[in-house]
Motif scaffolding. Structure first.
Motif, PDB file in Angstrom:
ATOM      1  N   ALA A  61      33.179  41.540  37.423  1.00  0.00           N
ATOM      2  CA  ALA A  61      31.741  41.296  37.655  1.00  0.00           C
ATOM      3  C   ALA A  61      31.531  39.906  38.260  1.00  0.00           C
ATOM      4  O   ALA A  61      30.747  39.739  39.200  1.00  0.00           O
ATOM      5  CB  ALA A  61      30.975  41.435  36.344  1.00  0.00           C
ATOM      6  N   LEU A  62      32.243  38.906  37.747  1.00  0.00           N
ATOM      7  CA  LEU A  62      32.051  37.528  38.247  1.00  0.00           C
ATOM      8  C   LEU A  62      32.500  37.392  39.697  1.00  0.00           C
ATOM      9  O   LEU A  62      31.908  36.658  40.483  1.00  0.00           O
ATOM     10  CB  LEU A  62      32.824  36.528  37.379  1.00  0.00           C
ATOM     11  CG  LEU A  62      32.410  36.450  35.910  1.00  0.00           C
ATOM     12  CD1 LEU A  62      33.247  35.408  35.182  1.00  0.00           C
ATOM     13  CD2 LEU A  62      30.930  36.112  35.778  1.00  0.00           C
ATOM     14  N   GLU A  63      33.574  38.127  40.056  1.00  0.00           N
ATOM     15  CA  GLU A  63      34.105  38.037  41.425  1.00  0.00           C
ATOM     16  C   GLU A  63      33.473  39.073  42.363  1.00  0.00           C
ATOM     17  O   GLU A  63      33.836  39.158  43.526  1.00  0.00           O
ATOM     18  CB  GLU A  63      35.630  38.201  41.428  1.00  0.00           C
ATOM     19  CG  GLU A  63      36.405  36.980  40.909  1.00  0.00           C
ATOM     20  CD  GLU A  63      36.413  35.810  41.889  1.00  0.00           C
ATOM     21  OE1 GLU A  63      35.758  35.882  42.948  1.00  0.00           O
ATOM     22  OE2 GLU A  63      37.084  34.799  41.575  1.00  0.00           O
ATOM     23  N   LYS A  64      32.553  39.878  41.831  1.00  0.00           N
ATOM     24  CA  LYS A  64      31.828  40.893  42.626  1.00  0.00           C
ATOM     25  C   LYS A  64      32.766  41.979  43.187  1.00  0.00           C
ATOM     26  O   LYS A  64      32.605  42.451  44.312  1.00  0.00           O
ATOM     27  CB  LYS A  64      31.041  40.253  43.792  1.00  0.00           C
ATOM     28  CG  LYS A  64      30.130  39.114  43.366  1.00  0.00           C
ATOM     29  CD  LYS A  64      28.995  39.595  42.511  1.00  0.00           C
ATOM     30  CE  LYS A  64      28.092  38.453  42.049  1.00  0.00           C
ATOM     31  NZ  LYS A  64      27.300  38.770  40.867  1.00  0.00           N
ATOM     32  N   GLY A  65      33.770  42.351  42.365  1.00  0.00           N
ATOM     33  CA  GLY A  65      34.652  43.461  42.748  1.00  0.00           C
ATOM     34  C   GLY A  65      34.289  44.718  41.986  1.00  0.00           C
ATOM     35  O   GLY A  65      33.338  44.730  41.192  1.00  0.00           O
ATOM     36  N   VAL A  66      35.076  45.795  42.207  1.00  0.00           N
ATOM     37  CA  VAL A  66      34.782  47.050  41.496  1.00  0.00           C
ATOM     38  C   VAL A  66      35.635  47.209  40.236  1.00  0.00           C
ATOM     39  O   VAL A  66      35.331  48.045  39.385  1.00  0.00           O
ATOM     40  CB  VAL A  66      34.966  48.306  42.388  1.00  0.00           C
ATOM     41  CG1 VAL A  66      34.058  48.256  43.594  1.00  0.00           C
ATOM     42  CG2 VAL A  66      36.426  48.494  42.804  1.00  0.00           C
ATOM     43  N   GLY A  67      36.711  46.445  40.130  1.00  0.00           N
ATOM     44  CA  GLY A  67      37.541  46.564  38.934  1.00  0.00           C
ATOM     45  C   GLY A  67      38.565  45.448  38.882  1.00  0.00           C
ATOM     46  O   GLY A  67      38.856  44.805  39.900  1.00  0.00           O
ATOM     47  N   GLY A  68      39.087  45.232  37.674  1.00  0.00           N
ATOM     48  CA  GLY A  68      40.084  44.187  37.503  1.00  0.00           C
ATOM     49  C   GLY A  68      41.256  44.689  36.688  1.00  0.00           C
ATOM     50  O   GLY A  68      41.169  45.730  36.028  1.00  0.00           O
ATOM     51  N   CYS A  69      42.365  43.957  36.749  1.00  0.00           N
ATOM     52  CA  CYS A  69      43.543  44.251  35.938  1.00  0.00           C
ATOM     53  C   CYS A  69      44.097  42.914  35.455  1.00  0.00           C
ATOM     54  O   CYS A  69      44.314  42.006  36.279  1.00  0.00           O
ATOM     55  CB  CYS A  69      44.632  44.904  36.786  1.00  0.00           C
ATOM     56  SG  CYS A  69      44.421  46.637  37.031  1.00  0.00           S
ATOM     57  N   ALA A  70      44.337  42.822  34.151  1.00  0.00           N
ATOM     58  CA  ALA A  70      44.830  41.552  33.603  1.00  0.00           C
ATOM     59  C   ALA A  70      46.328  41.643  33.320  1.00  0.00           C
ATOM     60  O   ALA A  70      46.824  42.665  32.837  1.00  0.00           O
ATOM     61  CB  ALA A  70      44.064  41.195  32.337  1.00  0.00           C
ATOM     62  N   PHE A  71      47.003  40.549  33.615  1.00  0.00           N
ATOM     63  CA  PHE A  71      48.461  40.500  33.511  1.00  0.00           C
ATOM     64  C   PHE A  71      48.902  39.306  32.653  1.00  0.00           C
ATOM     65  O   PHE A  71      48.096  38.422  32.341  1.00  0.00           O
ATOM     66  CB  PHE A  71      49.075  40.402  34.924  1.00  0.00           C
ATOM     67  CG  PHE A  71      48.855  41.654  35.727  1.00  0.00           C
ATOM     68  CD1 PHE A  71      49.753  42.703  35.650  1.00  0.00           C
ATOM     69  CD2 PHE A  71      47.727  41.799  36.514  1.00  0.00           C
ATOM     70  CE1 PHE A  71      49.537  43.883  36.360  1.00  0.00           C
ATOM     71  CE2 PHE A  71      47.499  42.972  37.235  1.00  0.00           C
ATOM     72  CZ  PHE A  71      48.407  44.012  37.153  1.00  0.00           C
ATOM     73  N   ALA A  72      50.204  39.306  32.345  1.00  0.00           N
ATOM     74  CA  ALA A  72      50.735  38.321  31.404  1.00  0.00           C
ATOM     75  C   ALA A  72      50.780  36.895  31.963  1.00  0.00           C
ATOM     76  O   ALA A  72      50.983  35.944  31.202  1.00  0.00           O
ATOM     77  CB  ALA A  72      52.132  38.744  30.966  1.00  0.00           C
ATOM     78  N   SER A  73      50.611  36.741  33.255  1.00  0.00           N
ATOM     79  CA  SER A  73      50.561  35.405  33.867  1.00  0.00           C
ATOM     80  C   SER A  73      49.968  35.544  35.270  1.00  0.00           C
ATOM     81  O   SER A  73      49.849  36.666  35.784  1.00  0.00           O
ATOM     82  CB  SER A  73      51.962  34.778  33.965  1.00  0.00           C
ATOM     83  OG  SER A  73      52.752  35.522  34.880  1.00  0.00           O
ATOM     84  N   GLY A  74      49.663  34.419  35.865  1.00  0.00           N
ATOM     85  CA  GLY A  74      49.204  34.455  37.254  1.00  0.00           C
ATOM     86  C   GLY A  74      50.279  35.033  38.161  1.00  0.00           C
ATOM     87  O   GLY A  74      49.998  35.810  39.072  1.00  0.00           O
ATOM     88  N   MET A  75      51.540  34.649  37.897  1.00  0.00           N
ATOM     89  CA  MET A  75      52.626  35.161  38.734  1.00  0.00           C
ATOM     90  C   MET A  75      52.776  36.672  38.583  1.00  0.00           C
ATOM     91  O   MET A  75      53.047  37.375  39.562  1.00  0.00           O
ATOM     92  CB  MET A  75      53.954  34.465  38.396  1.00  0.00           C
ATOM     93  CG  MET A  75      54.044  32.998  38.801  1.00  0.00           C
ATOM     94  SD  MET A  75      53.256  32.562  40.361  1.00  0.00           S
ATOM     95  CE  MET A  75      54.035  33.675  41.497  1.00  0.00           C
TER      96      MET A  75
END
Ligand code: P1T
Length: 380
Positions: A61-75
């Motif tokens: 929502a903050l980045e104005k996309g349709v969906g997100g996926c969270a991962f264990a690190s930025g890499m």
């Protein structure tokens, strides 16, 4: 809703069981099934976790996309983005001074799987255009770049890549969606190390990818589950908690950053300063156009490793440490720390010299930060 309202509420409902205002930490590995195949959409926690889903929906929502996926690190987030979208034989155009770990992932690992990478000066859009080949499938940008704060024109690069079906990915870690929203400028995908400003308290490592295409989202969720580098429930909760104050923190980071950059710019001992919020920055006009502030990452050159050591070891409020984006101010030596994996000749070419010092300006009292720098720069 406004940005600050979304930081607090987007993607989050009161807990359906208790009404708890804060999304609970669903610290479970699995979910009971009422009968074979009879469940509430939750089977196993690598695949689904409500705390992680709340974070994913919030950042989307903050980045104005349709969906997100969270991962264990930025890499892990960057790795999943590339492996979701590309296959052997595909070519990627990369801005040439990304975080050293991103370069290491591309050059030492993904290259061995048949992906091709060209590292170019993406601050010049015509150089990006010239680097595009028939097999180019992605442009990967970091803007501002880590650590010498060069900018890429997201809108112009997206305009040239989109008609060719090339994915434009922007690492927005340095700005956060409070100061820059790449999707609104035409990017397809945004990645973050949530370790930094999104979480903001230097107590969690994580990453998130936000996409604009529901099909890409489905593929990314598939890879997230299949490869398995998910963000834990506790780290998801910490990051959700951190994001609730993103707007107020970023405002203060930005204010402190501006004041410290001005002080360093006027300091006689500092010849080269990297900060996009000064009229002397070669891309000041672009910074004003594509960002709503300049952030709190500043790099400056003190001429030699010996001089840099005096600064790095002499400060008392700034802590000598890798990372950035937390409430506390950090100082680091990119050549031997964050960018040690970049070959020396390449580092020199990019301005990542032995004398370069990087600041992540926190939200402490400005007077204390200025006094700390003043006392150490006097020794040069
Ligand atoms: O550390 P991790 O959460 O895996 O994030 C990697 C990463 C990705 N993108 C950018 C722009 C980054 O700066 C980083 C990590 N950077 C540091 C640790 C640093 O001190 O620059």
């Amino acid at each position: 809703m406004g940005f600050a309202t979304d930081t607090i509420h987007a993607g989050q409902q009161p807990d359906p069981t208790t009404g708890a205002v804060t999304v609970p930490i669903y610290q479970t590995s699995t979910y009971v099934q009422e009968g074979l195949g009879k469940h509430k959409g939750f089977e196993y926690a690598r695949t689904h976790n409500p705390t992680r889903a709340a974070l994913e929906n919030n950042v989307a929502a903050l980045e104005k996309g349709v969906g997100g996926c969270a991962f264990a690190s930025g890499m892990a987030a960057i790795h999943a983005t590339v492996t979701t979208l590309l296959k052997a034989g595909d070519h990627v155009v990369v801005s040439d001074n990304t975080y050293g770990g991103t370069f290491r992932l591309f050059d030492k690992i993904l290259k061995n799987f048949g992906l091709e990478f060209s590292y170019v000066d993406a601050s010049d859009t015509s150089v990006v255009a010239a680097a595009i080949q028939p097999n180019t499938r992605m442009v990967f940008l970091e803007t501002p770049t880590n650590p010498v704060m060069r900018l890429c024109d997201i809108q112009a690069i997206a305009a040239l890549a989109r008609p060719k079906g090339i994915h434009v990915v922007v690492d927005n870690t340095f700005m956060s969606p409070y100061l820059q929203r790449p999707i609104e400028l035409g990017a397809d995908i945004v990645v973050h190390s949530t370790t930094k400003y999104l979480n903001g308290h230097s107590d969690s490592v994580g990453g998130v990818v936000v996409v604009t295409d529901p099909d890409v989202h489905a593929r990314l969720l598939y890879v997230q589950n299949a490869a398995g580098a998910i963000l834990s429930p506790f780290d998801s909760w910490l990051t959700l908690r951190g994001i609730k104050t993103l707007a107020v923190r970023m405002k203060q980071h930005d204010e402190n950053g501006r004041a410290i950059a001005k002080y360093l710019d006027e300091h006689p001992k500092i010849s080269t300063l990297y900060y996009p919020g000064l009229p002397t920055h070669p891309q000041f006009e672009l910074a004003n156009r594509q960002m709503t502030g300049f952030g709190a990452m500043i790099a400056f050159d003190v001429g030699s490793a010996a001089q840099a050591r005096i600064v790095l070891e002499g400060v008392k409020v700034f802590a000598l440490a890798e990372s950035l984006g937390g409430v506390e101010s950090l100082i680091c030596h990119p050549a031997s720390m964050t960018h040690a994996s970049v070959p020396e000749s390449e580092r020199e070419r990019l301005g990542i010299t032995e004398g370069l010092v990087r600041l992540s300006v926190g939200i402490e009292d400005l007077e204390d930060l200025l006094a700390d720098l003043d006392h150490v720069l006097e020794k040069l």
